[in-house]
Structure formats: C-alpha cells, structure tokens
Design a protein around this motif. Structure first.
Motif, PDB file in Angstrom:
ATOM      1  N   TYR A   9       0.880  -1.163   0.000  1.00 33.02           N
ATOM      2  CA  TYR A   9       0.000   0.000   0.000  1.00 33.02           C
ATOM      3  C   TYR A   9       0.919   1.215   0.000  1.00 33.02           C
ATOM      4  CZ  TYR A   9      -3.106   3.699   1.532  1.00 33.02           C
ATOM      5  OH  TYR A   9      -3.794   4.878   1.614  1.00 33.02           O
ATOM      6  N   SER A  10       0.612   2.199  -0.841  1.00 31.42           N
ATOM      7  CA  SER A  10       1.445   3.404  -0.910  1.00 31.42           C
ATOM      8  C   SER A  10       0.559   4.603  -1.195  1.00 31.42           C
ATOM      9  CB  SER A  10       2.491   3.247  -2.016  1.00 31.42           C
ATOM     10  OG  SER A  10       3.386   4.330  -2.021  1.00 31.42           O
ATOM     11  N   LEU A  11       0.649   5.608  -0.356  1.00 32.80           N
ATOM     12  CA  LEU A  11      -0.146   6.812  -0.552  1.00 32.80           C
ATOM     13  C   LEU A  11       0.602   7.851  -1.379  1.00 32.80           C
ATOM     14  CD1 LEU A  11      -2.770   8.324   0.065  1.00 32.80           C
ATOM     15  CD2 LEU A  11      -1.725   9.123   2.184  1.00 32.80           C
ATOM     16  N   HIS A  12       1.882   8.068  -1.081  1.00 36.14           N
ATOM     17  CA  HIS A  12       2.654   9.113  -1.756  1.00 36.14           C
ATOM     18  C   HIS A  12       3.701   8.577  -2.718  1.00 36.14           C
ATOM     19  CE1 HIS A  12       0.679  12.043   0.742  1.00 36.14           C
ATOM     20  NE2 HIS A  12       1.034  11.369   1.818  1.00 36.14           N
ATOM     21  N   GLY A  13       3.808   7.256  -2.853  1.00 34.47           N
ATOM     22  CA  GLY A  13       4.710   6.666  -3.830  1.00 34.47           C
ATOM     23  C   GLY A  13       6.018   6.135  -3.299  1.00 34.47           C
ATOM     24  N   ASN A  14       6.363   6.426  -2.040  1.00 31.15           N
ATOM     25  CA  ASN A  14       7.639   5.956  -1.494  1.00 31.15           C
ATOM     26  C   ASN A  14       7.667   4.442  -1.309  1.00 31.15           C
ATOM     27  OD1 ASN A  14       8.753   8.622  -1.206  1.00 31.15           O
ATOM     28  ND2 ASN A  14       7.374   8.904   0.516  1.00 31.15           N
ATOM     29  N   ALA A  40      -6.863  -2.168  -2.139  1.00 30.80           N
ATOM     30  CA  ALA A  40      -7.867  -1.125  -2.359  1.00 30.80           C
ATOM     31  C   ALA A  40      -7.858  -0.138  -1.204  1.00 30.80           C
ATOM     32  CB  ALA A  40      -9.248  -1.758  -2.491  1.00 30.80           C
ATOM     33  N   GLU A  41      -8.156   1.107  -1.514  1.00 31.49           N
ATOM     34  CA  GLU A  41      -8.292   2.144  -0.492  1.00 31.49           C
ATOM     35  C   GLU A  41      -9.566   1.893   0.307  1.00 31.49           C
ATOM     36  OE1 GLU A  41      -7.462   4.295   1.886  1.00 31.49           O
ATOM     37  OE2 GLU A  41      -6.214   5.286   0.392  1.00 31.49           O
ATOM     38  N   ILE A  42      -9.565   2.320   1.552  1.00 31.90           N
ATOM     39  CA  ILE A  42     -10.760   2.256   2.394  1.00 31.90           C
ATOM     40  C   ILE A  42     -11.382   3.645   2.403  1.00 31.90           C
ATOM     41  CG2 ILE A  42     -11.653   1.855   4.711  1.00 31.90           C
ATOM     42  CD1 ILE A  42      -9.226   0.070   5.205  1.00 31.90           C
ATOM     43  N   ALA A  43     -12.625   3.749   2.014  1.00 32.70           N
ATOM     44  CA  ALA A  43     -13.317   5.041   2.015  1.00 32.70           C
ATOM     45  C   ALA A  43     -13.678   5.400   3.449  1.00 32.70           C
ATOM     46  CB  ALA A  43     -14.570   4.972   1.159  1.00 32.70           C
ATOM     47  N   CYS A  70       1.121 -17.647  -5.354  1.00 37.06           N
ATOM     48  CA  CYS A  70       2.495 -17.202  -5.067  1.00 37.06           C
ATOM     49  C   CYS A  70       3.280 -18.242  -4.276  1.00 37.06           C
ATOM     50  CB  CYS A  70       2.488 -15.868  -4.323  1.00 37.06           C
ATOM     51  SG  CYS A  70       1.963 -15.976  -2.594  1.00 37.06           S
ATOM     52  N   ALA A  71       4.602 -18.204  -4.471  1.00 37.52           N
ATOM     53  CA  ALA A  71       5.511 -19.068  -3.712  1.00 37.52           C
ATOM     54  C   ALA A  71       6.097 -18.324  -2.524  1.00 37.52           C
ATOM     55  CB  ALA A  71       6.638 -19.559  -4.617  1.00 37.52           C
ATOM     56  N   ALA A  72       5.925 -16.995  -2.493  1.00 37.47           N
ATOM     57  CA  ALA A  72       6.460 -16.143  -1.421  1.00 37.47           C
ATOM     58  C   ALA A  72       5.767 -14.790  -1.493  1.00 37.47           C
ATOM     59  CB  ALA A  72       7.966 -15.973  -1.570  1.00 37.47           C
ATOM     60  N   ILE A  73       5.893 -14.009  -0.424  1.00 41.20           N
ATOM     61  CA  ILE A  73       5.292 -12.668  -0.384  1.00 41.20           C
ATOM     62  C   ILE A  73       6.292 -11.661   0.167  1.00 41.20           C
ATOM     63  CG2 ILE A  73       3.512 -11.192   0.640  1.00 41.20           C
ATOM     64  CD1 ILE A  73       1.698 -13.609   0.828  1.00 41.20           C
ATOM     65  N   ALA A  74       6.414 -10.521  -0.514  1.00 42.54           N
ATOM     66  CA  ALA A  74       7.073  -9.331   0.036  1.00 42.54           C
ATOM     67  C   ALA A  74       5.946  -8.341   0.286  1.00 42.54           C
ATOM     68  CB  ALA A  74       8.084  -8.762  -0.948  1.00 42.54           C
ATOM     69  N   MET A  75       5.797  -7.870   1.519  1.00 38.62           N
ATOM     70  CA  MET A  75       4.650  -7.032   1.866  1.00 38.62           C
ATOM     71  C   MET A  75       5.114  -5.707   2.458  1.00 38.62           C
ATOM     72  SD  MET A  75       1.290  -8.150   4.033  1.00 38.62           S
ATOM     73  CE  MET A  75       2.017  -8.102   5.666  1.00 38.62           C
ATOM     74  N   GLY A  76       4.545  -4.596   1.951  1.00 41.54           N
ATOM     75  CA  GLY A  76       4.992  -3.293   2.393  1.00 41.54           C
ATOM     76  C   GLY A  76       3.889  -2.293   2.669  1.00 41.54           C
ATOM     77  N   SER A  77       4.187  -1.391   3.583  1.00 40.36           N
ATOM     78  CA  SER A  77       3.245  -0.339   3.975  1.00 40.36           C
ATOM     79  C   SER A  77       4.016   0.860   4.488  1.00 40.36           C
ATOM     80  CB  SER A  77       2.329  -0.849   5.091  1.00 40.36           C
ATOM     81  OG  SER A  77       1.599   0.212   5.684  1.00 40.36           O
ATOM     82  N   PRO A  78       3.493   2.066   4.281  1.00 42.71           N
ATOM     83  CA  PRO A  78       4.073   3.215   4.979  1.00 42.71           C
ATOM     84  C   PRO A  78       3.781   3.110   6.481  1.00 42.71           C
ATOM     85  CG  PRO A  78       2.087   3.870   3.798  1.00 42.71           C
ATOM     86  CD  PRO A  78       2.357   2.444   3.428  1.00 42.71           C
ATOM     87  N   VAL A  79       4.544   3.838   7.263  1.00 45.22           N
ATOM     88  CA  VAL A  79       4.341   3.862   8.715  1.00 45.22           C
ATOM     89  C   VAL A  79       3.079   4.669   9.030  1.00 45.22           C
ATOM     90  CG1 VAL A  79       5.269   4.752  10.895  1.00 45.22           C
ATOM     91  CG2 VAL A  79       6.790   3.631   9.238  1.00 45.22           C
ATOM     92  N   ARG A  80       2.231   4.111   9.856  1.00 46.43           N
ATOM     93  CA  ARG A  80       1.056   4.809  10.375  1.00 46.43           C
ATOM     94  C   ARG A  80       1.065   4.675  11.891  1.00 46.43           C
ATOM     95  NH1 ARG A  80       1.362   6.733   6.215  1.00 46.43           N
ATOM     96  NH2 ARG A  80      -0.162   6.877   4.548  1.00 46.43           N
ATOM     97  N   PHE A  81       1.661   5.651  12.573  1.00 42.97           N
ATOM     98  CA  PHE A  81       1.746   5.633  14.032  1.00 42.97           C
ATOM     99  C   PHE A  81       2.373   4.332  14.538  1.00 42.97           C
ATOM    100  CE2 PHE A  81      -1.873   8.381  12.942  1.00 42.97           C
ATOM    101  CZ  PHE A  81      -1.399   9.577  13.459  1.00 42.97           C
ATOM    102  N   ASN A  83       2.554   1.500  12.971  1.00 42.12           N
ATOM    103  CA  ASN A  83       1.810   0.317  12.552  1.00 42.12           C
ATOM    104  C   ASN A  83       1.631   0.352  11.038  1.00 42.12           C
ATOM    105  OD1 ASN A  83       0.124  -1.969  12.641  1.00 42.12           O
ATOM    106  ND2 ASN A  83      -0.913  -1.231  14.477  1.00 42.12           N
ATOM    107  N   MET A  84       1.152  -0.749  10.464  1.00 43.22           N
ATOM    108  CA  MET A  84       0.859  -0.766   9.033  1.00 43.22           C
ATOM    109  C   MET A  84      -0.375   0.079   8.746  1.00 43.22           C
ATOM    110  SD  MET A  84      -0.819  -4.514   8.276  1.00 43.22           S
ATOM    111  CE  MET A  84      -0.188  -5.456   9.654  1.00 43.22           C
ATOM    112  N   ALA A  85      -0.512   0.528   7.507  1.00 43.81           N
ATOM    113  CA  ALA A  85      -1.655   1.345   7.097  1.00 43.81           C
ATOM    114  C   ALA A  85      -2.937   0.507   7.087  1.00 43.81           C
ATOM    115  CB  ALA A  85      -1.399   1.940   5.717  1.00 43.81           C
TER     116      ALA A  85
END
Length: 197
Positions: A9-14, A40-43, A70-81, A83-85
C-alpha cells in the motif's frame, strides 16, 4: 516459474518505489517472477479527492487467488503511528479462508516500509506486518548483517526488512535503500526457489 507476490500500500509513492526495487531484486534470480499488487483504499469520512487521486497506480488490486498462486510474499506499507496502514490491514483481515486452508504455510515472506522521519516507527511497523504472516505459518526473511550496507547506512534499511526515510528533501530512494531493497528481494527469491524446487 516461481511467482513472488510483492504486495504493498502506498499513498505518496515511497513504498511503491521500494516495491519496484524489491521486484528487481527478485527478478535477478533465475526462474523467479515478481507479481506486483496493491490493496484497495478504504473510504472514510476523511478521504478526499486529492487522497484518492494520489493512489492511482498501474498495479492491479490484490486478489485471494494471488495468495494461492504465489511461492512467497514481500509485503509493504508506509508507517502509520508505528503500525501498518489500514488498507493493508483491512485486506489481511479478509484472509481467514487462507488461514483455515493453510494456503500460506511454509512460504517465505519479507516486509518493507517507509516513513518521513528517522525515528518514525519503522521497526514497529515492520514487526506489525510480520504478525499476521506468522499466524499464516509463513517463514520470515530479514536482511542479514552479511549485507555490508546494513552496517554503514544512515538511511533506510534494518535487519527486519527494507525501508526508506523521506527526509522531506526528495522522495527518491537513497542508493543504500535501493541496494538493500534489491538484496532482500534476491534473498526472498533464492529461498522461495529452493523451497519450491
């Protein structure tokens, strides 16, 4: 072909940039293919048109089928306090079916994150993403200290996973962050290939 899901999940692209470099690392391993997916974004009452526009990406929204394939997962999120987004957590909360069937048991996984400050909660965010993966029976892959940059960088990168620090000057990843992201991608792909072979 060993398919490795790069879910973010990425809001600003980083975080998206980190996902791209992890994918490049994955595809440096013979027989491995990175499959980029977002959530998907949460409204919410605070969602604005500007926020929704920032989420535009060419990567498809993840499906439960992607987890099975998939045989594996790389999972990413920006920092939200620290925690994950919420959108990534929301998707993970829908994976009870995969948990019950054991879809992800024994598959390797790694995590990655980005924040706007050095002490913005990167390590707790990385650990927060590991928890549901451990509940799914996945094998967590980090960045070992055999990677020399982990000893010297003053930018992103931890033994828990790849990371980026946006110091507010440039949204571009530092070369150290790129190298460590690609390193964890290669490591994840190498382990997935051995387990899949």
């Amino acid at each position: 072909m060993t398919k490795i899901l790069v879910l973010y999940y990425s809001l600003h692209g980083n975080t998206r940039q980190l996902a791209r470099h992890i994918s490049r690392g994955i595809e440096q391993v013979d027989g491995c293919e990175a499959v980029l997916r977002t959530v998907a974004e949460i409204a919410t009452i605070t969602t604005t048109t500007q926020t929704v526009t920032a989420l535009n990406t060419t990567d498809p929204i993840v499906s439960h089928h992607d987890l099975k394939q998939c045989a594996a997962i790389a999972m990413g999120s920006p920092v939200r306090f620290g925690n994950m987004a919420a959108p990534l957590k929301h998707f993970l909360d829908t994976t009870s079916g995969e948990w019950l069937s054991g879809t992800l048991i024994g598959k390797p996984a790694c995590v990655f994150t980005s924040s706007s400050s050095l002490h913005g909660g990167q390590e707790t965010t990385l650990q927060s993403m590991m928890l549901p993966l451990l509940h799914h029976g996945m094998l967590i892959v980090g960045i070992p200290y055999s990677e020399p940059l982990l000893h010297t960088t003053s930018y992103g990168g931890t033994p828990y996973g790849a990371s980026h620090i946006n110091h507010g000057i440039s949204k571009q990843l530092h070369p150290d962050e790129i190298a460590l992201a690609q390193a964890i991608g290669r490591r994840l792909a190498t382990i997935a290939s051995k387990l899949n072979g």
